[in-house]
Design a protein around this motif. Structure first.
Motif, PDB file in Angstrom:
ATOM      1  N   THR A 258       3.521  -1.246  -6.206  1.00  0.00           N
ATOM      2  CA  THR A 258       2.197  -1.773  -5.855  1.00  0.00           C
ATOM      3  C   THR A 258       2.009  -3.063  -6.550  1.00  0.00           C
ATOM      4  OG1 THR A 258       1.251  -1.105  -7.812  1.00  0.00           O
ATOM      5  CG2 THR A 258       1.222   0.684  -5.964  1.00  0.00           C
ATOM      6  N   ALA A 259       1.035  -3.821  -6.053  1.00  0.00           N
ATOM      7  CA  ALA A 259       0.874  -5.371  -6.233  1.00  0.00           C
ATOM      8  C   ALA A 259       0.489  -5.365  -7.746  1.00  0.00           C
ATOM      9  CB  ALA A 259       0.077  -6.081  -5.162  1.00  0.00           C
ATOM     10  N   LEU A 260      -0.254  -4.438  -8.069  1.00  0.00           N
ATOM     11  CA  LEU A 260      -0.903  -4.178  -9.641  1.00  0.00           C
ATOM     12  C   LEU A 260       0.429  -3.987 -10.365  1.00  0.00           C
ATOM     13  CD1 LEU A 260      -3.389  -4.645 -11.097  1.00  0.00           C
ATOM     14  CD2 LEU A 260      -3.414  -2.161 -11.094  1.00  0.00           C
ATOM     15  N   GLU A 261       1.221  -3.143 -10.225  1.00  0.00           N
ATOM     16  CA  GLU A 261       2.452  -3.168 -10.952  1.00  0.00           C
ATOM     17  C   GLU A 261       3.154  -4.611 -11.153  1.00  0.00           C
ATOM     18  OE1 GLU A 261       4.439   1.263 -10.496  1.00  0.00           O
ATOM     19  OE2 GLU A 261       3.891   0.171  -8.645  1.00  0.00           O
ATOM     20  N   VAL A 262       3.466  -5.078 -10.148  1.00  0.00           N
ATOM     21  CA  VAL A 262       4.364  -6.371 -10.014  1.00  0.00           C
ATOM     22  C   VAL A 262       3.702  -7.363 -10.809  1.00  0.00           C
ATOM     23  CG1 VAL A 262       5.123  -8.197  -8.517  1.00  0.00           C
ATOM     24  CG2 VAL A 262       5.165  -5.896  -7.683  1.00  0.00           C
ATOM     25  N   LEU A 263       2.065  -7.564 -10.899  1.00  0.00           N
ATOM     26  CA  LEU A 263       1.230  -8.368 -11.624  1.00  0.00           C
ATOM     27  C   LEU A 263       1.466  -8.005 -13.051  1.00  0.00           C
ATOM     28  CD1 LEU A 263      -0.322 -10.822 -10.511  1.00  0.00           C
ATOM     29  CD2 LEU A 263      -2.268  -9.401 -10.884  1.00  0.00           C
ATOM     30  N   GLU A 264       1.532  -6.700 -13.364  1.00  0.00           N
ATOM     31  CA  GLU A 264       1.737  -6.322 -14.489  1.00  0.00           C
ATOM     32  C   GLU A 264       3.175  -6.539 -15.260  1.00  0.00           C
ATOM     33  OE1 GLU A 264      -1.150  -2.415 -14.534  1.00  0.00           O
ATOM     34  OE2 GLU A 264       0.961  -2.081 -14.735  1.00  0.00           O
ATOM     35  N   ILE A 265       4.244  -6.495 -14.453  1.00  0.00           N
ATOM     36  CA  ILE A 265       5.566  -6.734 -14.866  1.00  0.00           C
ATOM     37  C   ILE A 265       5.366  -8.272 -15.197  1.00  0.00           C
ATOM     38  CG2 ILE A 265       7.950  -7.032 -14.189  1.00  0.00           C
ATOM     39  CD1 ILE A 265       7.371  -4.204 -12.454  1.00  0.00           C
TER      40      ILE A 265
ATOM     41  N   GLN B 187       7.522 -15.486 -10.659  1.00  0.00           N
ATOM     42  CA  GLN B 187       8.163 -14.767  -9.296  1.00  0.00           C
ATOM     43  C   GLN B 187       9.153 -13.843  -9.829  1.00  0.00           C
ATOM     44  OE1 GLN B 187       8.362 -18.549  -9.665  1.00  0.00           O
ATOM     45  NE2 GLN B 187       9.765 -17.940 -11.356  1.00  0.00           N
ATOM     46  N   LEU B 188       9.232 -12.752  -8.928  1.00  0.00           N
ATOM     47  CA  LEU B 188      10.161 -11.619  -9.018  1.00  0.00           C
ATOM     48  C   LEU B 188      10.883 -11.448  -7.715  1.00  0.00           C
ATOM     49  CD1 LEU B 188       7.800  -9.004 -11.009  1.00  0.00           C
ATOM     50  CD2 LEU B 188      10.117 -10.144 -11.770  1.00  0.00           C
ATOM     51  N   PRO B 189      12.290 -11.260  -7.614  1.00  0.00           N
ATOM     52  CA  PRO B 189      13.121 -11.249  -6.316  1.00  0.00           C
ATOM     53  C   PRO B 189      12.769  -9.492  -5.965  1.00  0.00           C
ATOM     54  CG  PRO B 189      14.570 -11.225  -8.085  1.00  0.00           C
ATOM     55  CD  PRO B 189      13.393 -11.653  -8.460  1.00  0.00           C
ATOM     56  N   VAL B 190      12.690  -9.320  -4.731  1.00  0.00           N
ATOM     57  CA  VAL B 190      12.610  -8.050  -4.062  1.00  0.00           C
ATOM     58  C   VAL B 190      13.914  -7.469  -3.592  1.00  0.00           C
ATOM     59  CG1 VAL B 190      11.131  -6.557  -2.520  1.00  0.00           C
ATOM     60  CG2 VAL B 190      10.173  -8.646  -3.475  1.00  0.00           C
ATOM     61  N   MET B 191      14.401  -6.558  -4.276  1.00  0.00           N
ATOM     62  CA  MET B 191      15.512  -6.010  -3.919  1.00  0.00           C
ATOM     63  C   MET B 191      15.390  -4.564  -3.221  1.00  0.00           C
ATOM     64  SD  MET B 191      17.850  -8.241  -5.848  1.00  0.00           S
ATOM     65  CE  MET B 191      19.449  -7.136  -6.089  1.00  0.00           C
ATOM     66  N   SER B 192      16.529  -4.370  -2.291  1.00  0.00           N
ATOM     67  CA  SER B 192      16.690  -2.936  -1.951  1.00  0.00           C
ATOM     68  C   SER B 192      18.202  -2.718  -1.547  1.00  0.00           C
ATOM     69  CB  SER B 192      15.646  -2.599  -0.795  1.00  0.00           C
ATOM     70  OG  SER B 192      16.225  -2.695   0.461  1.00  0.00           O
TER      71      SER B 192
ATOM     72  N   HIS C 264       0.852 -16.324  -5.117  1.00  0.00           N
ATOM     73  CA  HIS C 264       0.549 -15.592  -3.806  1.00  0.00           C
ATOM     74  C   HIS C 264      -0.213 -14.627  -4.034  1.00  0.00           C
ATOM     75  CE1 HIS C 264       0.619 -14.888   0.327  1.00  0.00           C
ATOM     76  NE2 HIS C 264       1.251 -13.610   0.106  1.00  0.00           N
ATOM     77  N   LEU C 265       0.048 -13.751  -4.966  1.00  0.00           N
ATOM     78  CA  LEU C 265      -0.713 -12.583  -5.556  1.00  0.00           C
ATOM     79  C   LEU C 265      -2.187 -12.987  -5.898  1.00  0.00           C
ATOM     80  CD1 LEU C 265       1.632 -10.303  -7.594  1.00  0.00           C
ATOM     81  CD2 LEU C 265       0.587  -9.895  -5.579  1.00  0.00           C
ATOM     82  N   LEU C 266      -2.007 -14.133  -6.530  1.00  0.00           N
ATOM     83  CA  LEU C 266      -3.656 -14.868  -6.916  1.00  0.00           C
ATOM     84  C   LEU C 266      -4.398 -14.977  -5.825  1.00  0.00           C
ATOM     85  CD1 LEU C 266      -2.877 -16.223 -10.455  1.00  0.00           C
ATOM     86  CD2 LEU C 266      -3.636 -14.128  -9.934  1.00  0.00           C
ATOM     87  N   GLN C 267      -3.835 -15.690  -4.783  1.00  0.00           N
ATOM     88  CA  GLN C 267      -4.300 -16.110  -3.559  1.00  0.00           C
ATOM     89  C   GLN C 267      -4.910 -14.880  -2.886  1.00  0.00           C
ATOM     90  OE1 GLN C 267      -1.785 -18.121  -0.911  1.00  0.00           O
ATOM     91  NE2 GLN C 267      -2.111 -20.098  -2.118  1.00  0.00           N
ATOM     92  N   VAL C 268      -4.057 -13.777  -2.891  1.00  0.00           N
ATOM     93  CA  VAL C 268      -4.565 -12.846  -2.239  1.00  0.00           C
ATOM     94  C   VAL C 268      -6.069 -12.180  -2.925  1.00  0.00           C
ATOM     95  CG1 VAL C 268      -4.005 -10.303  -1.321  1.00  0.00           C
ATOM     96  CG2 VAL C 268      -2.395 -12.079  -1.323  1.00  0.00           C
TER      97      VAL C 268
END
Ligand SMILES: [Zn+2]
Length: 384
Positions: free
Chosen positions: A331-338, A346-351, A363-367
């Protein structure tokens, strides 16, 4: 909180010490030295210092036991716990998720003050068993240690039970409101409001005491109030951010068209041809089409500009091994916490071991801002 000394791991929980704690340790030791000197005039200097330092170290162990009790209840209730850091005014157990029901929050919060209280009573009982009479000052180093640590643990338990969010007492209060109202958000707002009220009372009382001649004692109370006010406001904002970001996942907010650069590019070329032209702040570094690291304005700033032509991007990049990555489903909130915890923007998104894109704080703050401006209701209709 990044600047910390690692102490080790217990029950799978990492223990750390924030540098600010060293200041408190010194203050405690010096004030105890003064106190032991005044009360026990027959003690030698060496004995006074040894007792004061032992008391300081044991106090610090008691704080850890308090935090550890939070961590163990969190673990038993299925919440992942990352690490415990002691800082200026106590400790923080960094629990990765907020409790999902009021009962969990209640037990997780109350176990801390309870533990400190039990430690306090046990130590005072030990002091009495060692011959201390509660009406007199303790005469031997052992009883002096037990008595001081006993009282300080009782004080710690009592202070933490102040119902100011996010102190333990505030969390207990919040859990009870949550259970009674059956509404996580409304109860958070109410608990944060009470927390702010208590903080303002502390500040007012401290200032009055100061002008009544209590001196530093008054200022100290006002300072605690100010700390509580900051903390209450921060937890309120966090709860609000949580509400606004609800339903958003990394996949919604990540950008997948990340600029890439070859690792052999000089910093000079990188700055002039990429960074200053595109206005982007973060680039993926590639080696044979493999993602090997990340470079941002921070890394560029760290080296003087006259060395830019001689340095390659590879030398300054943050290698992939050292970067915390997130998955599309988080979730976006988890990412903000990390981001807050790791102190990164910034954090890379991996899969499946491949980079899918990047998610940035800006970007998260803009949203967040857009959602706050539109004041959307908590339950958002959401495209699949
Ligand atoms: Zn606590």
């Amino acid at each position: 909180m990044k600047s910390q000394i690692k102490l080790g791991t217990i029950f799978g929980v990492e223990l750390g010490l924030h540098y600010s704690w060293l200041v408190i340790a010194l203050l405690i030791t010096f004030s105890l030295v003064a106190q032991f000197h005044a009360v026990n005039r027959n003690w030698s200097d060496a004995l006074v210092w040894a007792t004061a330092i032992t008391a300081g170290v044991l106090f610090f162990a008691c704080l850890f036991v308090h935090e550890l009790s939070h961590a163990l209840v969190a673990k038993a209730r299925g919440l992942p716990i990352h690490k415990i850091t002691l800082f200026l005014l106590g400790g923080v157990a960094q629990i990765e998720k907020e409790a999902s029901d009021p009962k969990t929050e209640f037990w997780m919060a109350i176990v801390g003050p309870f533990t400190s209280g039990v430690i306090g009573f046990i130590l005072l009982a030990l002091a009495m068993a060692a011959g201390w009479n509660p009406r007199t000052a303790p005469a031997t180093p052992a009883t002096a240690l037990f008595v001081w640590l006993g009282y300080i643990n009782l004080a710690l338990g009592a202070f933490n039970m102040i119902p100011g969010f996010p102190l333990d007492g505030g969390r207990v209060f919040h859990a009870i409101l949550w259970w009674a109202m059956d509404d996580a958000e409304r109860s958070t707002r109410a608990a944060a409001f009470v927390g702010q009220l208590i903080a303002v009372l502390f500040i007012g009382f401290g200032i009055i005491r100061f002008f009544q001649g209590a001196g530093l004692g008054g200022l100290w109370i006002a300072f605690i109030g100010w700390f509580l006010l900051q903390a209450a406001s921060a937890s309120y904002l966090q709860a609000k951010a949580g509400r606004l970001l609800r339903g958003l996942r990394v996949a919604d907010v990540m950008s997948s068209d990340c600029p890439t650069i070859d690792r052999g590019t000089s910093v000079q070329d990188f700055v002039h041809e990429q960074l200053l032209r595109t206005g982007r702040r973060c680039f993926f570094v590639l080696e044979n089409n493999q993602f090997v690291g990340l470079v941002t304005t921070n890394e560029v700033r760290a080296i003087p500009s006259d060395r830019w032509p001689l340095t390659t991007v590879r030398e300054i990049m943050r290698p992939i091994r050292s970067i915390h990555s997130v998955s599309r489903e988080m979730t976006a909130l988890e990412v903000l916490e990390i981001m807050g915890r790791e102190d990164v923007n910034q954090l890379p998104v991996m899969s499946d071991g491949r980079v899918q894109g990047i998610v940035t704080r800006a970007h998260l703050l803009q949203v967040l801002r857009s959602r706050a401006e539109l004041n959307l209701p908590p339950s958002l209709p959401r495209a699949a």
